[in-house]
Design an enzyme around this catalytic site. Structure first.
Site, PDB file in Angstrom:
ATOM      1  CE  LYS A  13      32.444  39.467  33.273  1.00  0.00           C
ATOM      2  NZ  LYS A  13      31.926  40.540  34.094  1.00  0.00           N
ATOM      3  NE  ARG A 133      22.154  42.800  33.271  1.00  0.00           N
ATOM      4  CZ  ARG A 133      23.396  42.352  33.383  1.00  0.00           C
ATOM      5  NH1 ARG A 133      24.123  42.170  32.286  1.00  0.00           N
ATOM      6  NH2 ARG A 133      23.921  42.102  34.548  1.00  0.00           N
TER       7      ARG A 133
HETATM    8  P1  ADP Z   1      27.810  41.502  35.261  1.00  0.00           P
HETATM    9  O1  ADP Z   1      29.202  41.074  34.943  1.00  0.00           O
HETATM   10  O2  ADP Z   1      27.470  42.824  34.636  1.00  0.00           O
HETATM   11  O3  ADP Z   1      27.468  41.465  36.724  1.00  0.00           O
HETATM   12  P2  ADP Z   1      26.641  38.924  34.417  1.00  0.00           P
HETATM   13  O4  ADP Z   1      25.712  38.744  33.289  1.00  0.00           O
HETATM   14  O5  ADP Z   1      27.963  38.257  34.328  1.00  0.00           O
HETATM   15  O6  ADP Z   1      26.787  40.504  34.568  1.00  0.00           O
HETATM   16  O7  ADP Z   1      25.941  38.433  35.788  1.00  0.00           O
HETATM   17  C1  ADP Z   1      24.684  38.904  36.188  1.00  0.00           C
HETATM   18  C2  ADP Z   1      24.268  38.223  37.500  1.00  0.00           C
HETATM   19  O8  ADP Z   1      24.119  36.812  37.279  1.00  0.00           O
HETATM   20  C3  ADP Z   1      25.256  38.322  38.660  1.00  0.00           C
HETATM   21  O9  ADP Z   1      25.103  39.509  39.405  1.00  0.00           O
HETATM   22  C4  ADP Z   1      24.912  37.075  39.470  1.00  0.00           C
HETATM   23  O10 ADP Z   1      23.747  37.263  40.242  1.00  0.00           O
HETATM   24  C5  ADP Z   1      24.573  36.057  38.400  1.00  0.00           C
HETATM   25  N1  ADP Z   1      25.754  35.247  37.987  1.00  0.00           N
HETATM   26  C6  ADP Z   1      26.302  35.201  36.744  1.00  0.00           C
HETATM   27  N2  ADP Z   1      27.340  34.362  36.717  1.00  0.00           N
HETATM   28  C7  ADP Z   1      27.481  33.871  37.970  1.00  0.00           C
HETATM   29  C8  ADP Z   1      28.395  32.967  38.599  1.00  0.00           C
HETATM   30  N3  ADP Z   1      29.399  32.396  37.913  1.00  0.00           N
HETATM   31  N4  ADP Z   1      28.238  32.715  39.913  1.00  0.00           N
HETATM   32  C9  ADP Z   1      27.237  33.262  40.618  1.00  0.00           C
HETATM   33  N5  ADP Z   1      26.350  34.123  40.102  1.00  0.00           N
HETATM   34  C10 ADP Z   1      26.457  34.429  38.793  1.00  0.00           C
END
Ligand code: ADP
Length: 187
Positions: A13, A133
């Protein structure tokens, strides 16, 4: 145009969102990036979010809905936005709909980037070694997959019912996937 990128952890994504952002000249907003930056700066948001993120859990909707409202009310997204990593629950999707409707807008396209799970695990192991990370440990990764299927995957049906969903295969090279995404947006 308001676009949601939906896909499990490791689906690509972020990479596709960045390419799509330069192609469309629309800003890409990633709640994951916003949260990681808040954690690094130790803001109140970061302090609330940190332990959930490290465990691979979603940050609670009560926290995220406020963040979504703030993001979607900003001038930056007036012409549209690429939403990367949100909405992640039905409650968040409803918050997005509400926030956009205030401006007479709606979610125009949802692109679900579909990647088989064995490929996802392989990619994330590689990324864990490269980026370091703190939520790319095997336990947190397993948890993030579980959370995706339980809390986020229901959005596939939510947007399919609204006739906004396009499924795109996330297998193959970055450029091939980008082409599929661009042609999905032309439909
Ligand atoms: P990935 O898609 O690899 O899990 P992201 O950067 O989108 O990575 O998200 C990393 C973490 O940030 C998630 O596991 C969650 O804890 C938090 N997070 C991100 N976006 C959201 C959201 N919209 N709602 C709740 N938690 C979120």
């Amino acid at each position: 145009m308001n676009i949601v990128l939906l896909g499990s952890p490791g689906s690509g994504k972020g990479t596709q969102g960045a390419l799509l952002s330069s192609h469309t000249d629309l800003p890409r907003i990633s709640t994951g990036d916003l949260l990681r930056s808040a954690v690094a700066r130790q803001t109140p948001l970061g302090q609330k979010a940190r332990s959930f993120m490290d465990q691979g859990l979603l940050v609670p909707d009560d926290v995220i809905v406020g963040l979504i409202e703030e993001v979607l009310a900003s001038d930056e997204v007036e012409r549209g936005v690429i939403m990367d990593g949100f909405p992640r629950t039905v409650r968040q999707a409803e918050a997005v709909d509400r926030a956009l409707s205030v401006r007479g807008a709606l979610v125009d396209h949802v692109l679900y980037i579909d990647v088989p799970e064995d490929e996802l695990v392989r990619r994330m192991m590689g990324r864990a070694n490269k980026e370091g990370r703190s939520d790319d440990t095997p336990d947190a990764m397993r948890e993030r997959f579980r959370v995706f299927w339980k809390q986020t995957a229901p959005l596939i049906a939510y947007y399919r019912d609204k006739k906004r969903l396009t499924e795109v295969s996330g297998l193959g090279g970055i450029e091939a996937i980008q082409k599929r995404i661009l042609s999905a947006l032309e439909q």
